[in-house]
Design a protein around this motif. Structure first.
Motif, PDB file in Angstrom:
ATOM      1  N   GLY A 127       0.839  -1.193   0.000  1.00  0.00           N
ATOM      2  CA  GLY A 127       0.000   0.000   0.000  1.00  0.00           C
ATOM      3  C   GLY A 127       0.868   1.234   0.000  1.00  0.00           C
ATOM      4  O   GLY A 127       2.084   1.178  -0.223  1.00  0.00           O
ATOM      5  N   ARG A 128       0.235   2.376   0.283  1.00  0.00           N
ATOM      6  CA  ARG A 128       0.961   3.638   0.190  1.00  0.00           C
ATOM      7  C   ARG A 128       2.135   3.716   1.161  1.00  0.00           C
ATOM      8  O   ARG A 128       3.148   4.355   0.861  1.00  0.00           O
ATOM      9  CB  ARG A 128       0.010   4.804   0.428  1.00  0.00           C
ATOM     10  N   ALA A 129       2.012   3.084   2.337  1.00  0.00           N
ATOM     11  CA  ALA A 129       3.098   3.149   3.308  1.00  0.00           C
ATOM     12  C   ALA A 129       4.367   2.514   2.757  1.00  0.00           C
ATOM     13  O   ALA A 129       5.474   3.038   2.944  1.00  0.00           O
ATOM     14  CB  ALA A 129       2.679   2.478   4.610  1.00  0.00           C
ATOM     15  N   ALA A 130       4.227   1.382   2.076  1.00  0.00           N
ATOM     16  CA  ALA A 130       5.390   0.717   1.497  1.00  0.00           C
ATOM     17  C   ALA A 130       5.977   1.544   0.354  1.00  0.00           C
ATOM     18  O   ALA A 130       7.200   1.648   0.208  1.00  0.00           O
ATOM     19  CB  ALA A 130       5.001  -0.672   1.005  1.00  0.00           C
ATOM     20  N   VAL A 131       5.112   2.131  -0.466  1.00  0.00           N
ATOM     21  CA  VAL A 131       5.579   2.974  -1.574  1.00  0.00           C
ATOM     22  C   VAL A 131       6.334   4.183  -1.035  1.00  0.00           C
ATOM     23  O   VAL A 131       7.427   4.533  -1.498  1.00  0.00           O
ATOM     24  CB  VAL A 131       4.386   3.418  -2.435  1.00  0.00           C
ATOM     25  N   LEU A 132       5.739   4.838  -0.042  1.00  0.00           N
ATOM     26  CA  LEU A 132       6.346   6.019   0.564  1.00  0.00           C
ATOM     27  C   LEU A 132       7.715   5.694   1.150  1.00  0.00           C
ATOM     28  O   LEU A 132       8.692   6.426   0.939  1.00  0.00           O
ATOM     29  CB  LEU A 132       5.397   6.553   1.647  1.00  0.00           C
ATOM     30  N   ALA A 133       7.802   4.589   1.892  1.00  0.00           N
ATOM     31  CA  ALA A 133       9.068   4.230   2.520  1.00  0.00           C
ATOM     32  C   ALA A 133      10.142   3.935   1.487  1.00  0.00           C
ATOM     33  O   ALA A 133      11.297   4.363   1.625  1.00  0.00           O
ATOM     34  CB  ALA A 133       8.855   3.029   3.436  1.00  0.00           C
ATOM     35  N   GLU A 134       9.777   3.196   0.433  1.00  0.00           N
ATOM     36  CA  GLU A 134      10.771   2.855  -0.587  1.00  0.00           C
ATOM     37  C   GLU A 134      11.309   4.099  -1.276  1.00  0.00           C
ATOM     38  O   GLU A 134      12.520   4.256  -1.477  1.00  0.00           O
ATOM     39  CB  GLU A 134      10.162   1.893  -1.612  1.00  0.00           C
ATOM     40  N   LEU A 135      10.425   5.005  -1.634  1.00  0.00           N
ATOM     41  CA  LEU A 135      10.865   6.236  -2.291  1.00  0.00           C
ATOM     42  C   LEU A 135      11.700   7.101  -1.355  1.00  0.00           C
ATOM     43  O   LEU A 135      12.665   7.749  -1.789  1.00  0.00           O
ATOM     44  CB  LEU A 135       9.660   7.023  -2.796  1.00  0.00           C
ATOM     45  N   ALA A 136      11.364   7.138  -0.056  1.00  0.00           N
ATOM     46  CA  ALA A 136      12.139   7.942   0.889  1.00  0.00           C
ATOM     47  C   ALA A 136      13.561   7.414   1.021  1.00  0.00           C
ATOM     48  O   ALA A 136      14.525   8.186   1.110  1.00  0.00           O
ATOM     49  CB  ALA A 136      11.438   7.963   2.244  1.00  0.00           C
ATOM     50  N   VAL A 137      13.705   6.089   1.052  1.00  0.00           N
ATOM     51  CA  VAL A 137      15.050   5.499   1.116  1.00  0.00           C
ATOM     52  C   VAL A 137      15.841   5.867  -0.133  1.00  0.00           C
ATOM     53  O   VAL A 137      17.022   6.246  -0.064  1.00  0.00           O
ATOM     54  CB  VAL A 137      14.964   3.976   1.291  1.00  0.00           C
ATOM     55  N   LEU A 138      15.190   5.780  -1.292  1.00  0.00           N
ATOM     56  CA  LEU A 138      15.860   6.157  -2.539  1.00  0.00           C
ATOM     57  C   LEU A 138      16.202   7.644  -2.549  1.00  0.00           C
ATOM     58  O   LEU A 138      17.218   8.063  -3.110  1.00  0.00           O
ATOM     59  CB  LEU A 138      14.972   5.808  -3.735  1.00  0.00           C
ATOM     60  N   ALA A 139      15.355   8.468  -1.918  1.00  0.00           N
ATOM     61  CA  ALA A 139      15.599   9.909  -1.898  1.00  0.00           C
ATOM     62  C   ALA A 139      16.862  10.265  -1.130  1.00  0.00           C
ATOM     63  O   ALA A 139      17.566  11.223  -1.491  1.00  0.00           O
ATOM     64  CB  ALA A 139      14.393  10.640  -1.290  1.00  0.00           C
ATOM     65  N   VAL A 140      17.177   9.515  -0.075  1.00  0.00           N
ATOM     66  CA  VAL A 140      18.411   9.802   0.667  1.00  0.00           C
ATOM     67  C   VAL A 140      19.613   9.087   0.055  1.00  0.00           C
ATOM     68  O   VAL A 140      20.728   9.201   0.557  1.00  0.00           O
ATOM     69  CB  VAL A 140      18.274   9.432   2.161  1.00  0.00           C
TER      70      VAL A 140
END
Length: 487
Positions: free
Chosen positions: A92-105
């Protein structure tokens, strides 16, 4: 290229650097990191739906704002580009958000399947994102660093299904996702300009891993996800959200086609199956019910891929923009833009499955036909040895699947003190009337199945056990068969 994590985990690219550069020059890889590509999509289409899940819809702009907030929290905690970060969020959105945040850093994503926390220690993880919170603290702080990650640096770790053995962790670079894996998904989408992908498999699986890195970062499409698979709910999602493509494993497709709920297929361009062998009966039933092409993908988290709309004629013709395939001593081997870097913290797997020149062993036997189509002839590992006679369970499963009373089937070995192993057929049935073992073996013999390959045990179950990826869990079945039928 060699990358070393903050905790000393070493990831080496086992593909020659000259080949990686050639794939970039050929246009097969964009030579960009995944989050930079995602930011391009946000600028191009801020109001387009990015994610649709059980909670509603997030546009690209709204999603990116949440991603940047979580990324800032990760950096404040001391997480940086030398970290592997565990993501323990439900689909869901929580998994999508977390994955993108890790990629962002600029860090590396490790999605953690339920019950697989041992992977965190093996990968040297310092931070875990779960329930929207960041757990863990750095012993020393590392800033985000300057610039974006190198395109050949690790971006995401895929975890194998573990349906037949313990899960493996496989490190993929930004280019391998944005290049080879994105190229295969573009081919699957065909002429669809803006895909809407309903992904029914878990994002922690190799098959489901394309959602964030490809559908969102590369293609700018809409990712439709649900927390749990249930056939009726999946059919409702097809009707309500009108995806262009639906991605599921064969077991899911069988359960959907047999569910009585009505479904509006007006938005569908194609349906997609992978993760296991697609039985002919399931293929025929899907074509009849959904009235669109079924695309069957032969692939694995180890970097092998080929797909076709006519799986009755093999698994397709290899695409060099994804990976080239050769047959070495009867075994399918692959190398190309989607080839991973290496296995994580497992030099024994690199020694067993990686060959000189960047080639990856699939563990499958195969051959090419006269038209260049790859034919998979069986698993090297998934065999039953009965008194020195080698049996392919998949071959017997295909034959049993044609029995009119059998709904689903999986064959597994049962230990035997005399012959080493005997074959057990585990089935679910239609209308509650299972065949007897003698009836089943007579049916198989009439269809030319050799006598040594006939199952010697039959287990009838209400449902086959399913692993986290939606595939049949052969490890669970093997234990069950041994308890019921073993000596």
């Amino acid at each position: 290229m060699t990358w070393i994590s903050a905790t000393g985990v070493v990831l080496r690219d086992l593909v020659p650097a000259a080949l990686r550069r050639e794939w970039v020059r050929s246009g097969h890889c964009p030579d960009r990191d995944l989050y930079s590509l995602f930011r391009d999509r946000v600028r191009e289409q801020p109001t387009r739906p990015a994610v649709i899940d059980d909670e509603g819809t997030l546009t690209y702009l709204v999603l990116d704002a949440a991603v940047r907030e979580l990324a800032a929290r990760l950096e404040a905690a001391g997480c940086g580009p030398a970290d592997i970060v565990g993501v323990r969020e439900p689909a869901g959105r929580a998994a999508v958000l977390a994955e993108l945040a890790v990629l962002a850093v600029g860090a590396v994503v490790l999605p953690v399947p339920p019950g697989s926390d041992e992977l965190l220690d093996r990968a040297g993880v310092r931070f875990v994102i779960g329930n929207g919170r960041i757990a863990g603290a750095a012993k020393f702080r590392r800033g985000a660093g300057s610039g974006r990650p190198h395109p050949e640096a690790p971006a995401r770790i895929l975890v194998s299904s573990g349906s037949e053995s313990e899960p493996k962790m496989v490190a993929y670079s930004h280019n391998a996702f944005a290049g080879g894996r994105a190229n295969y998904l573009r081919a699957v989408h065909g002429t669809t300009s803006v895909p809407r992908d309903l992904v029914l498999v878990q994002p922690t699986s190799g098959f489901g891993s394309f959602g964030v890195p490809v559908t969102l970062c590369c293609l700018g499409g809409t990712l439709i996800v649900t927390r749990w698979f249930e056939p009726g709910a999946a059919l409702r999602s097809i009707s309500e959200h009108r995806p262009t493509h639906v991605f599921a494993v064969p077991t899911m497709w069988r359960r959907m086609v047999e569910h009585p709920a009505e479904v509006d297929t007006g938005g569908l361009a194609a349906i997609v199956s992978s993760g296991d062998t697609l039985p002919p009966s399931t293929l025929a039933a899907c074509r009849e019910r959904f009235s669109v092409p079924m695309i069957d993908i032969y692939g694995s988290s180890d970097g092998v891929n080929c797909h076709t709309t006519t799986p009755e004629n093999g698994v397709g013709v290899p695409d060099p923009a994804v990976c080239e395939i050769r047959i070495s001593d009867g075994e399918i081997c692959a190398r190309g833009p989607m080839t991973p870097l290496c296995y994580v913290a497992a030099p024994e797997l690199d020694a067993a499955y990686r060959l000189d020149g960047g080639w990856v062993r699939s563990g499958d036997n195969g051959r090419f036909d006269d038209l260049g189509r790859l034919q998979v002839t069986g698993r090297r590992k998934r065999v039953v040895i009965r008194g020195g006679y080698t049996i392919s369970p998949a071959e017997v499963e295909r034959a049993i699947g044609d029995h009119p009373a059998v709904k689903e089937v999986a064959c597994v070995p049962v230990p035997d003190t005399e012959l080493g192993e005997r074959l057990c057929a585990s089935v679910t049935v239609r209308n509650g009337h299972p065949p007897s073992l003698s009836e089943l073996t007579a049916f198989l013999a009439a269809r030319g199945v050799a006598t040594p390959k006939l199952p010697e045990f039959l287990v009838v179950l209400p449902e086959l056990p399913i692993g986290r990826t939606g595939k049949v869990c052969y490890r669970t079945l093997t234990r069950l068969a041994a308890r019921r039928c073993g000596q």
